[in-house]
Design a protein around this motif. Structure first.
Motif, PDB file in Angstrom:
ATOM      1  N   UNK A   1      36.916  16.222   1.165  1.00 16.39           N
ATOM      2  CA  UNK A   1      37.728  15.010   0.999  1.00 16.39           C
ATOM      3  C   UNK A   1      38.313  14.574   2.345  1.00 16.39           C
ATOM      4  N   UNK A   2      38.799  15.542   3.125  1.00 17.70           N
ATOM      5  CA  UNK A   2      39.364  15.235   4.442  1.00 17.70           C
ATOM      6  C   UNK A   2      38.320  14.609   5.363  1.00 17.70           C
ATOM      7  N   UNK A   3      37.063  15.003   5.179  1.00 18.71           N
ATOM      8  CA  UNK A   3      35.990  14.513   6.042  1.00 18.71           C
ATOM      9  C   UNK A   3      35.207  13.366   5.397  1.00 18.71           C
ATOM     10  N   UNK A   4      35.801  12.770   4.349  1.00 20.02           N
ATOM     11  CA  UNK A   4      35.209  11.594   3.683  1.00 20.02           C
ATOM     12  C   UNK A   4      33.816  11.866   3.131  1.00 20.02           C
ATOM     13  N   UNK A   5      33.653  13.035   2.509  1.00 23.71           N
ATOM     14  CA  UNK A   5      32.386  13.382   1.863  1.00 23.71           C
ATOM     15  C   UNK A   5      32.598  13.545   0.365  1.00 23.71           C
TER      16      UNK A   5
ATOM     17  N   UNK B   1      34.053  22.367  10.373  1.00 22.90           N
ATOM     18  CA  UNK B   1      34.764  21.086  10.347  1.00 22.90           C
ATOM     19  C   UNK B   1      34.854  20.489  11.755  1.00 22.90           C
ATOM     20  N   UNK B   2      35.135  21.338  12.744  1.00 23.94           N
ATOM     21  CA  UNK B   2      35.194  20.870  14.136  1.00 23.94           C
ATOM     22  C   UNK B   2      33.807  20.414  14.597  1.00 23.94           C
ATOM     23  N   UNK B   3      32.774  21.154  14.171  1.00 19.57           N
ATOM     24  CA  UNK B   3      31.404  20.788  14.542  1.00 19.57           C
ATOM     25  C   UNK B   3      31.029  19.418  14.010  1.00 19.57           C
ATOM     26  N   UNK B   4      31.515  19.101  12.796  1.00 19.23           N
ATOM     27  CA  UNK B   4      31.241  17.764  12.259  1.00 19.23           C
ATOM     28  C   UNK B   4      31.992  16.706  13.049  1.00 19.23           C
ATOM     29  N   UNK B   5      33.252  16.980  13.377  1.00 22.54           N
ATOM     30  CA  UNK B   5      34.048  16.016  14.147  1.00 22.54           C
ATOM     31  C   UNK B   5      33.398  15.696  15.485  1.00 22.54           C
ATOM     32  N   UNK B   6      32.740  16.703  16.070  1.00 22.95           N
ATOM     33  CA  UNK B   6      32.118  16.511  17.386  1.00 22.95           C
ATOM     34  C   UNK B   6      30.677  16.012  17.280  1.00 22.95           C
ATOM     35  N   UNK B   7      30.186  15.830  16.036  1.00 24.92           N
ATOM     36  CA  UNK B   7      28.857  15.286  15.846  1.00 24.92           C
ATOM     37  C   UNK B   7      27.726  16.293  15.947  1.00 24.92           C
ATOM     38  N   UNK B   8      28.055  17.588  15.944  1.00 26.69           N
ATOM     39  CA  UNK B   8      27.008  18.605  16.017  1.00 26.69           C
ATOM     40  C   UNK B   8      26.278  18.764  14.690  1.00 26.69           C
ATOM     41  N   UNK B   9      26.979  18.511  13.591  1.00 26.54           N
ATOM     42  CA  UNK B   9      26.351  18.520  12.270  1.00 26.54           C
ATOM     43  C   UNK B   9      26.726  17.234  11.552  1.00 26.54           C
ATOM     44  N   UNK B  10      25.849  16.774  10.666  1.00 24.78           N
ATOM     45  CA  UNK B  10      26.071  15.496  10.008  1.00 24.78           C
ATOM     46  C   UNK B  10      26.972  15.626   8.790  1.00 24.78           C
ATOM     47  N   UNK B  11      26.632  16.553   7.883  1.00 23.92           N
ATOM     48  CA  UNK B  11      27.368  16.692   6.625  1.00 23.92           C
ATOM     49  C   UNK B  11      27.734  18.148   6.363  1.00 23.92           C
ATOM     50  N   UNK B  12      28.916  18.331   5.791  1.00 23.26           N
ATOM     51  CA  UNK B  12      29.373  19.662   5.418  1.00 23.26           C
ATOM     52  C   UNK B  12      28.901  20.072   4.029  1.00 23.26           C
ATOM     53  N   UNK B  13      28.768  19.094   3.129  1.00 24.54           N
ATOM     54  CA  UNK B  13      28.486  19.411   1.729  1.00 24.54           C
ATOM     55  C   UNK B  13      27.228  20.259   1.537  1.00 24.54           C
TER      56      UNK B  13
END
Length: 202
Positions: free
Chosen positions: A191-195, A156-168
């Motif tokens: 849901x928290x990450x708008x996916x 989740x932190x990696x997505x916030x920092x732009x290291x990964x695009x999508x978690x799903x």
């Protein structure tokens, strides 16, 4: 990467198929198996010690059943096949990632060796975080004042920092490979990450 701690010999065993898949960028299980069969036969023909050092332990297979899988220790992984292009990638990937604690493991009576070694190593290195998912071990570690973080939190932190695009896609891969996470928990994070959430398959 799947790994198992060998308490008797105080060492880690790593899944050969996971190593091969990672280092050849192959996500097809059948193709990975076929490549390892080819490489294993080649090494055996060359009388390489890597093959004789291979152990077999039970791991979850893609069909959900526990099956015997080839395993190698750290030293054998490094010697997997020096002639292959990914040999340098193996050495680079594992360089400085395998470390031993300097002191006595006084936590082994309340935690598994893998987790207890990690806790002690965290203190010796004055680390910022301890990546740990096992619930009991994390509770104990936090009692000792250790700053723990789980795999999902890290992603989740990696997505916030732009290291990964999508978690799903990552979460779906976990489920397909029988990593045991609650779908409700995964969907809550999505849901928290708008996916879009993961739909249960009928």
């Amino acid at each position: 990467m799947r790994a198992v701690w060998d308490e008797q010999n105080a060492m880690w065993w790593f899944s050969v198929l996971d190593i091969v898949a990672l280092l050849t960028n192959q996500d097809n299980y059948t193709k990975t198996c076929n490549y390892w069969k080819y490489l294993k036969a080649k090494l055996k023909k060359e009388n390489r010690q890597v093959v004789s050092a291979t152990a077999q332990l039970k791991f979850l297979a893609p069909d959900g059943r526990k099956r015997l899988a080839d395993m190698l220790d750290y030293t054998s992984i490094i010697a997997l096949d020096e002639s292959k292009p990914f040999h340098n990638r193996i050495c680079s990937y594992l360089n400085n990632k395998v470390m031993s604690i300097k002191g006595f493991n006084e936590l082994a009576f309340i935690m598994d060796y893998g987790e207890s070694d990690s806790v002690i190593l965290y203190k010796e290195l004055h680390a910022d975080f301890l990546l740990i998912d096992e619930k009991k071990a994390r509770i104990i570690a936090e009692i000792f004042g250790i700053n723990c973080i789980g795999k999902l939190e890290l992603l989740a932190i990696s997505k916030d920092k732009g290291f990964i695009k999508d978690l799903k896609p990552l979460f779906e891969m976990f489920l397909e490979n029988h990593r045991y996470y609650s779908i409700d928990l995964l969907n809550s994070l999505l849901t928290q990450k708008d996916e879009n959430i993961i739909r249960n398959k009928a």
